[in-house]
Write a protein that holds these residues in place. Sequence first.
Motif, PDB file in Angstrom:
ATOM      1  N   ARG A 121      62.974  42.538 -12.367  1.00 16.86           N
ATOM      2  CA  ARG A 121      61.612  43.449 -12.671  1.00 16.86           C
ATOM      3  C   ARG A 121      62.570  44.625 -13.015  1.00 16.86           C
ATOM      4  O   ARG A 121      62.582  45.582 -13.762  1.00 16.86           O
ATOM      5  CB  ARG A 121      61.335  44.245 -11.546  1.00 16.86           C
ATOM      6  N   SER A 124      64.139  45.171 -16.661  1.00 20.37           N
ATOM      7  CA  SER A 124      63.025  46.059 -17.539  1.00 20.37           C
ATOM      8  C   SER A 124      62.554  47.174 -17.154  1.00 20.37           C
ATOM      9  O   SER A 124      62.702  47.614 -18.235  1.00 20.37           O
ATOM     10  CB  SER A 124      61.898  44.565 -16.897  1.00 20.37           C
ATOM     11  N   LEU A 183      60.688  40.664 -19.949  1.00 14.60           N
ATOM     12  CA  LEU A 183      61.793  40.155 -21.057  1.00 14.60           C
ATOM     13  C   LEU A 183      61.967  39.445 -21.444  1.00 14.60           C
ATOM     14  O   LEU A 183      61.178  37.606 -21.447  1.00 14.60           O
ATOM     15  CB  LEU A 183      63.228  40.853 -20.684  1.00 14.60           C
ATOM     16  N   PRO A 262      62.900  43.693 -24.407  1.00  7.54           N
ATOM     17  CA  PRO A 262      61.729  43.609 -23.577  1.00  7.54           C
ATOM     18  C   PRO A 262      60.689  42.677 -24.868  1.00  7.54           C
ATOM     19  O   PRO A 262      60.936  42.681 -25.727  1.00  7.54           O
ATOM     20  CB  PRO A 262      61.643  45.166 -24.165  1.00  7.54           C
TER      21      PRO A 262
END
Length: 268
Positions: A121, A124, A183, A262
């Motif tokens: 996370r 990202s 991602l 992304p």
Amino acid sequence: MGTPTTTWGVGDYPAMARLLMPAAEAVVAAAGVRPDDRVLDLATGTGNAAVLAAQSGARTIGVDLEPTLLALARRRAADAGLTADWRVGDVIRLPVPDDSADVVLSVFGVMYASDHDAAARELSRVVAPSGRVALAAWTPGDFLPAMGQVLAAYLPPPPAGSVPPSRWGDRDSVGRLLEAAGLRVTSAVPQRLHLSFADGDAATSLLIDTAGHIVAERNRLVAQGRWQAMRADLRSFVDDRGVTDGDHFRLELEYLMVTATPATTAAA
């Protein structure tokens, strides 16, 4: 240089980092680092990938948990006349703002996060919407993960509920991990790294001397009369896995090279 705060700062990890430099070169090349890119190198260690990015003219930040390794990275960059920003931090709580990196790199680093989902996370969160991620992680069952199994009888167990670092080196597992964080994997290609030594004994010594989590247990194992047994087991493993090539002894290590973007960008 200061006192280590983690086992990564114990032993001669910089010697191993030098052997891993070809993988850092491959990761930086896969990421396509360009001048003026904002680059973030996670778990930078002694700065292999960060220094390469800075050499390319990128605006580079290297983050690591271990201050003594960051001190070496800082000195290394200064000696080369390079400018980079070195920050103490954890990959599950990165000390950088959202969307602040055009390129996020990690060479055998983020795979050792204490919380894989949180680390994904964070990848990202910090990568810009049009940015890219490039990672290297050891593949399951290959040399270093298998070495961990050999040493498991001698070292403290991993924390309860922890996940093997080589999860990041499995194509399907890392794909699911990164997808859940927003991602999308754009490539996942196995690569090989060849380490050469005078013989199996030299290889065994380096593997021990550069692994802080082994060095940190030496006094206990010596007191228990188990240090030499551990070394003998590791030497046997090294001999089984190694390749004699003329006058040299070679270890072949496999890792997965992963690139991602992304998900919203990849789908556009």
